[in-house]
Write an enzyme that holds these catalytic residues in place. Structure first.
Site, mmCIF file in Angstrom:
data_model
loop_
_atom_site.group_PDB
_atom_site.id
_atom_site.type_symbol
_atom_site.label_atom_id
_atom_site.label_comp_id
_atom_site.label_asym_id
_atom_site.label_seq_id
_atom_site.Cartn_x
_atom_site.Cartn_y
_atom_site.Cartn_z
ATOM 1 C CD GLU A 12 -2.567 1.582 2.613
ATOM 2 O OE1 GLU A 12 -3.949 1.372 2.533
ATOM 3 O OE2 GLU A 12 -2.119 0.884 3.833
ATOM 4 C CE1 TYR A 36 -3.768 8.640 4.553
ATOM 5 C CE2 TYR A 36 -5.051 7.207 2.894
ATOM 6 C CZ TYR A 36 -4.662 8.154 4.174
ATOM 7 O OH TYR A 36 -4.916 7.612 4.940
ATOM 8 C CB CYS A 92 -6.455 7.590 8.452
ATOM 9 S SG CYS A 92 -8.053 7.692 8.147
ATOM 10 C CG ASP A 101 -10.540 0.558 12.237
ATOM 11 O OD1 ASP A 101 -10.013 -0.191 13.545
ATOM 12 O OD2 ASP A 101 -10.736 0.230 11.763
#
Length: 298
Positions: free
Chosen positions: A63, A127, A179, A203
């Site tokens: 990622e 992002y 986030c 989270d």
């Protein structure tokens, strides 16, 4: 010395026992605290890769590598068997078309059909777009990562070595606003790279441990590109929460004890920040306990 993973477990227990219970955007509900911090010494190669449950570190690194391409379409991720971003475009597809397609079928179409992926795999200016192609009001694009590397190499005492993803003008176009939104860097007088990441929305069960791997992988790449050694990784959380459908899983994780000290290293010197591949990363001494499954709140 107490295992550094207890910083995570103590925070998990604190949120579980003392978090403010409230309704959230997803409708699932959370227990939430405001403001948290953790600090990890990476100087010996150790990273905060959780051992009280398995974290799929390769998925996290893939990622991060995708973020660094500046990409905003999930097709490259799906082709790498990374499916953590599928929920948002899948929900949009079902809403717009009325077709109750399964997630595997949707991902297969994304992977195999370029036209379908172009229409339904976009996440908006998330992002990577902001990190590598921030668009100013005059139409100029800014590569925040490239500029950061230049400062690390040529002006390492600067207090302006940072990048962020909260582009106010484009937040509304994103499938999910960032986030982990601000990263700042600091170079010590003996040549060690410290990093700080601020995560506005955390989270705790599913996201935080994963994002720590993201950030440490990036710190490793930046240090190599700038000819620096590793120092500390510091994490700040804003709204740190545990979803109400994650409570039992949290209790299961709290019943386990950390073990070992996983380390991450790069196996080669990449030519540039754009030249890294998943095969360049190696993790040692990682013997985690069993996976803890939980649903993502979309």
């Amino acid at each position: 010395m107490r295992h550094p993973e207890y910083q995570y477990l103590d925070l998990l227990e604190h949120v579980l026992e003392r978090g403010d219970e409230r309704v959230d955007r997803t409708g699932v509900g959370t227990r939430s605290v405001f403001g948290a911090m953790a600090r990890f010494d990476l100087s010996d190669g150790s990273i905060p890769l959780l051992t009280t449950k398995r974290v799929f570190w390769k998925t996290a690194v893939k990622e991060m590598l995708w973020f660094l391409t500046g990409g905003t379409n999930i097709q490259p991720l799906v082709r790498e068997n990374v499916k953590i971003w599928t929920d948002w475009p899948l929900a949009n597809y079902r809403r717009e078309t009325g077709e109750d397609i399964s997630q595997p079928d949707f991902e297969a179409r994304i992977a195999e059909d370029d036209a379908f992926a172009a229409k339904w795999g976009e996440l908006g200016p998330v992002y990577g777009k902001q990190w590598r192609r921030w668009l100013s009001s005059d139409g100029r694009e800014y590569d925040q990562i490239g500029d950061l590397i230049e400062m690390l190499r040529n002006n390492p005492s600067s207090r302006r070595m940072l990048f962020h993803g909260w582009n106010v003008a484009e937040v509304g176009q994103m499938a999910l606003p960032p986030c982990h939104m601000v990263y700042q860097y600091h170079v010590t007088s003996d040549g060690r790279l410290n990093s700080l990441m601020f995560q506005r929305s955390a989270d705790l069960l599913l996201g935080v441990g994963f994002n720590w791997v993201n950030a440490c992988a990036l710190q490793l790449m930046l240090a190599q590109q700038a000819g620096l050694e590793l120092g500390e990784f510091v994490w700040f959380g804003g709204d740190v929460h545990l979803y109400l459908n994650h409570v039992e899983q949290a209790r299961e994780q709290l019943s386990r004890e950390p073990r070992g000290h996983p380390k991450m290293r790069l196996t080669r010197k990449a030519a540039s920040i754009d030249d890294y591949r998943i095969e360049d990363f190696e993790v040692e001494d990682y013997a985690p306990q069993a996976v803890i499954k939980a649903d993502v709140a979309v």
